[in-house]
Design a protein around this motif. Structure first.
Motif, PDB file in Angstrom:
ATOM      1  N   TRP A 110      42.330  45.366  52.391  1.00  0.00           N
ATOM      2  CA  TRP A 110      43.435  45.550  53.329  1.00  0.00           C
ATOM      3  C   TRP A 110      44.018  44.183  53.750  1.00  0.00           C
ATOM      4  O   TRP A 110      45.223  44.017  53.542  1.00  0.00           O
ATOM      5  N   LEU A 111      43.332  43.049  53.702  1.00  0.00           N
ATOM      6  CA  LEU A 111      43.711  41.741  54.189  1.00  0.00           C
ATOM      7  C   LEU A 111      44.472  41.348  53.010  1.00  0.00           C
ATOM      8  O   LEU A 111      45.468  40.658  53.284  1.00  0.00           O
ATOM      9  N   THR A 112      44.225  41.357  51.789  1.00  0.00           N
ATOM     10  CA  THR A 112      45.011  40.676  50.397  1.00  0.00           C
ATOM     11  C   THR A 112      46.145  41.484  50.606  1.00  0.00           C
ATOM     12  O   THR A 112      47.385  40.905  50.215  1.00  0.00           O
ATOM     13  N   PHE A 113      46.375  42.787  50.857  1.00  0.00           N
ATOM     14  CA  PHE A 113      47.697  43.628  51.001  1.00  0.00           C
ATOM     15  C   PHE A 113      48.278  43.303  52.164  1.00  0.00           C
ATOM     16  O   PHE A 113      49.614  42.809  52.108  1.00  0.00           O
ATOM     17  N   ARG A 114      47.635  42.852  53.265  1.00  0.00           N
ATOM     18  CA  ARG A 114      48.331  42.495  54.407  1.00  0.00           C
ATOM     19  C   ARG A 114      49.129  41.178  54.292  1.00  0.00           C
ATOM     20  O   ARG A 114      49.784  40.676  54.955  1.00  0.00           O
ATOM     21  N   TYR A 115      48.339  40.102  53.727  1.00  0.00           N
ATOM     22  CA  TYR A 115      49.198  39.072  53.706  1.00  0.00           C
ATOM     23  C   TYR A 115      50.069  38.800  52.772  1.00  0.00           C
ATOM     24  O   TYR A 115      51.068  38.020  52.739  1.00  0.00           O
ATOM     25  N   VAL A 150      33.979  35.601  50.191  1.00  0.00           N
ATOM     26  CA  VAL A 150      34.601  35.636  48.736  1.00  0.00           C
ATOM     27  C   VAL A 150      36.059  35.601  48.700  1.00  0.00           C
ATOM     28  O   VAL A 150      36.499  35.441  47.710  1.00  0.00           O
ATOM     29  N   TYR A 151      36.647  35.219  50.025  1.00  0.00           N
ATOM     30  CA  TYR A 151      38.158  35.142  49.941  1.00  0.00           C
ATOM     31  C   TYR A 151      38.107  33.993  51.055  1.00  0.00           C
ATOM     32  O   TYR A 151      38.786  34.091  52.060  1.00  0.00           O
ATOM     33  N   PRO A 152      37.929  32.776  50.777  1.00  0.00           N
ATOM     34  CA  PRO A 152      37.907  31.803  51.726  1.00  0.00           C
ATOM     35  C   PRO A 152      39.287  31.326  52.085  1.00  0.00           C
ATOM     36  O   PRO A 152      39.393  30.605  53.210  1.00  0.00           O
ATOM     37  N   GLN A 153      40.178  31.833  51.491  1.00  0.00           N
ATOM     38  CA  GLN A 153      41.652  31.261  51.536  1.00  0.00           C
ATOM     39  C   GLN A 153      42.231  32.172  52.969  1.00  0.00           C
ATOM     40  O   GLN A 153      43.105  31.802  53.558  1.00  0.00           O
ATOM     41  N   SER A 181      49.264  33.328  58.234  1.00  0.00           N
ATOM     42  CA  SER A 181      49.908  33.519  57.030  1.00  0.00           C
ATOM     43  C   SER A 181      48.790  32.697  55.953  1.00  0.00           C
ATOM     44  O   SER A 181      48.407  31.579  56.126  1.00  0.00           O
ATOM     45  N   SER A 182      48.471  33.578  54.941  1.00  0.00           N
ATOM     46  CA  SER A 182      47.641  33.258  53.825  1.00  0.00           C
ATOM     47  C   SER A 182      48.032  33.559  52.568  1.00  0.00           C
ATOM     48  O   SER A 182      48.582  34.622  52.640  1.00  0.00           O
ATOM     49  N   PRO A 183      47.504  32.929  51.489  1.00  0.00           N
ATOM     50  CA  PRO A 183      48.138  33.578  50.272  1.00  0.00           C
ATOM     51  C   PRO A 183      47.332  34.735  49.780  1.00  0.00           C
ATOM     52  O   PRO A 183      45.831  34.857  50.167  1.00  0.00           O
ATOM     53  N   PRO A 184      47.877  35.951  49.285  1.00  0.00           N
ATOM     54  CA  PRO A 184      46.969  36.892  48.870  1.00  0.00           C
ATOM     55  C   PRO A 184      46.074  36.608  48.009  1.00  0.00           C
ATOM     56  O   PRO A 184      46.121  35.625  47.102  1.00  0.00           O
ATOM     57  N   HIS A 185      44.920  37.175  47.925  1.00  0.00           N
ATOM     58  CA  HIS A 185      43.714  36.861  47.139  1.00  0.00           C
ATOM     59  C   HIS A 185      44.013  36.615  45.605  1.00  0.00           C
ATOM     60  O   HIS A 185      43.572  35.737  44.717  1.00  0.00           O
ATOM     61  N   ILE A 186      44.812  37.729  45.148  1.00  0.00           N
ATOM     62  CA  ILE A 186      45.518  37.751  43.996  1.00  0.00           C
ATOM     63  C   ILE A 186      47.058  37.637  43.824  1.00  0.00           C
ATOM     64  O   ILE A 186      47.612  38.554  44.759  1.00  0.00           O
ATOM     65  N   ALA A 187      47.736  36.712  43.200  1.00  0.00           N
ATOM     66  CA  ALA A 187      49.226  36.831  43.508  1.00  0.00           C
ATOM     67  C   ALA A 187      49.755  38.063  42.943  1.00  0.00           C
ATOM     68  O   ALA A 187      49.294  38.587  41.902  1.00  0.00           O
ATOM     69  N   PRO A 188      50.548  38.512  43.758  1.00  0.00           N
ATOM     70  CA  PRO A 188      51.305  40.019  43.384  1.00  0.00           C
ATOM     71  C   PRO A 188      51.649  39.746  41.830  1.00  0.00           C
ATOM     72  O   PRO A 188      52.421  39.111  41.452  1.00  0.00           O
ATOM     73  N   GLN A 189      51.210  41.010  41.101  1.00  0.00           N
ATOM     74  CA  GLN A 189      51.804  40.942  39.612  1.00  0.00           C
ATOM     75  C   GLN A 189      52.679  41.856  39.521  1.00  0.00           C
ATOM     76  O   GLN A 189      52.813  42.858  40.186  1.00  0.00           O
TER      77      GLN A 189
END
Length: 402
Positions: free
Chosen positions: A313-318, A364-367, A382-390
């Motif tokens: 959820w966090l990587t989606f929300r960021y 696992v997601y320190p950013q 505001s933080s970078p998504p863990h995986i940049a959107p592909q």
């Protein structure tokens, strides 16, 4: 001299000991090292003394041949980690309850043992964004197999045959991500999960395998079957100046699934073919969230479905914050509980468990930059998504191969 736990408990309660004090002493009493200490130094015999004096049992704890660390009490676990180098398989058997009792330096040792096994040339995986926002049940649901979660105008409803049940726990989450990733990356209509369930679990998923009453084989098999038997209804309310309404999409992962067992091999699942549903593939390819499999495997090893869901959820929300140019977002604990708090009765209890799970996610997601210190809400910064959107394939490129 023989002494039982009941005698100790009666004395403690007679002296007005609290429930926490009783539980703490019970844990110490059940510790193998403590039992052996009492016998060898003071001649005290308990209900467990003779089983502990069995040379095989004593050797099991002291020799380093422990495969399932989840069987050890916290005192023995601390001693074991201090004197042995953990393997990935051993670390993956440690439960969240045990992790919460370990000293900080030993939590780091366990985490590194889990992460160290995760070399992957292509760590990117995918999940359906609607599921990323709501998750699956944490525990098996009793009665009617119906599950519903909300995120604002989004509602995700799942249903499954009562005799099969809805997918719950950590295993279906990993399987779901694998299936979604196969669809996005390979665009094939038929997904082959391999020659056997054991091969799928060990070679493809990178997870430990065991059989028997407490083994993982049955959990993986039931997770796969329940996931493929589940129907999803995704509804989204909308309103603008001209009209308002609701969009509905009814999907299942597969139009057809072929799974068979070999009775000569204790019922092990010997193969599985998934015929992907066009509707599910369309929904996924238009709304896929990229994730890092290394993070997911670590969180799976910690056996925390909530941490798994919060990471997704966090990587989606960021990413949503980045798209909307939002520097800060406040999300109430009540709202997050409605999204991801299935099986946790109260918002207060959910907040406690969510903060603990977010600590695991941070490993696992320190950013990920967030603040959990406020009473009413979780603050996302505001933080970078863990995986940049592909760039996922568009619907025009869907043409699933047979």
């Amino acid at each position: 001299m023989k002494i039982t736990w009941k005698q100790i408990e009666d004395v403690m309660r007679g002296q007005g000991a609290s429930e926490n004090e009783v539980n703490s002493q019970r844990q110490l009493f059940n510790c193998a090292s403590f039992q052996l200490y009492c016998f060898k130094d003071y001649g005290l015999i308990t209900e467990k003394t003779f089983s502990l004096l069995d040379p095989k049992n004593e050797l099991r704890v002291s020799s380093g041949a422990v495969e399932d660390l989840g069987e050890l009490d916290s005192y023995d676990l601390v001693e074991y980690i201090s004197n042995h180098k953990l393997t990935y398989q051993q670390a993956s058997t440690i439960t969240p309850q045990q992790m919460s009792l370990l000293p900080e330096e030993q939590v780091e040792i366990v985490t590194q043992a889990l992460i160290g096994n995760m070399q992957d040339s292509d760590p990117i995986r995918y999940s359906l964004s609607a599921i990323v926002q709501t998750g699956f049940p944490y525990r098996a649901i009793k009665g009617q197999q119906h599950y519903e979660r909300h995120n604002g105008d989004l509602t995700v409803t799942m249903s499954a045959p009562n005799d099969i049940g809805l997918p719950s726990g950590i295993y279906p989450r990993l399987i779901f991500v694998h299936i979604c990733s196969e669809i996005v990356k390979k665009k094939k209509k038929v997904i082959d999960l391999g020659p056997s369930l054991k091969s799928f679990v060990v070679d493809t998923m990178g997870r430990p395998w065991s059989t028997g009453q407490k083994g993982t084989e049955r959990k993986w098999r039931m997770s796969l079957v329940s996931l493929l038997a589940t129907s999803f209804t995704i509804s989204m309310k909308y309103k603008n100046d001209e009209q308002e309404g609701i969009l509905l999409k009814n999907v299942s992962i597969a139009d057809e699934s072929n799974m068979w067992w070999d009775n000569r091999d204790e019922g092990e699942l010997q193969g599985a073919e998934i015929h992907v549903s066009e509707a599910f593939a369309e929904a996924l390819l238009n709304h896929a969230t990229p994730l890092d499999i290394r993070a997911l495997r670590t969180l799976c090893g910690l056996r925390s479905p909530l941490a798994f869901d919060l990471y997704c959820w966090l990587t989606f929300r960021y990413w949503k914050m980045e798209q909307g140019r939002q520097p800060v977002v406040r999300i109430s604990w009540k709202q997050l509980h409605e999204q991801l708090g299935t099986g946790i009765k109260t918002v207060r209890q959910f907040k406690v468990e969510a903060i603990k799970a977010l600590g695991m996610v941070k490993e696992v997601y320190p950013q990920a930059n967030f603040n959990t210190d406020t009473e009413q809400c979780l603050i996302l910064i505001s933080s970078p998504p863990h995986i940049a959107p592909q760039t996922t394939p568009s619907q025009n490129e869907l043409n699933l191969e047979p």
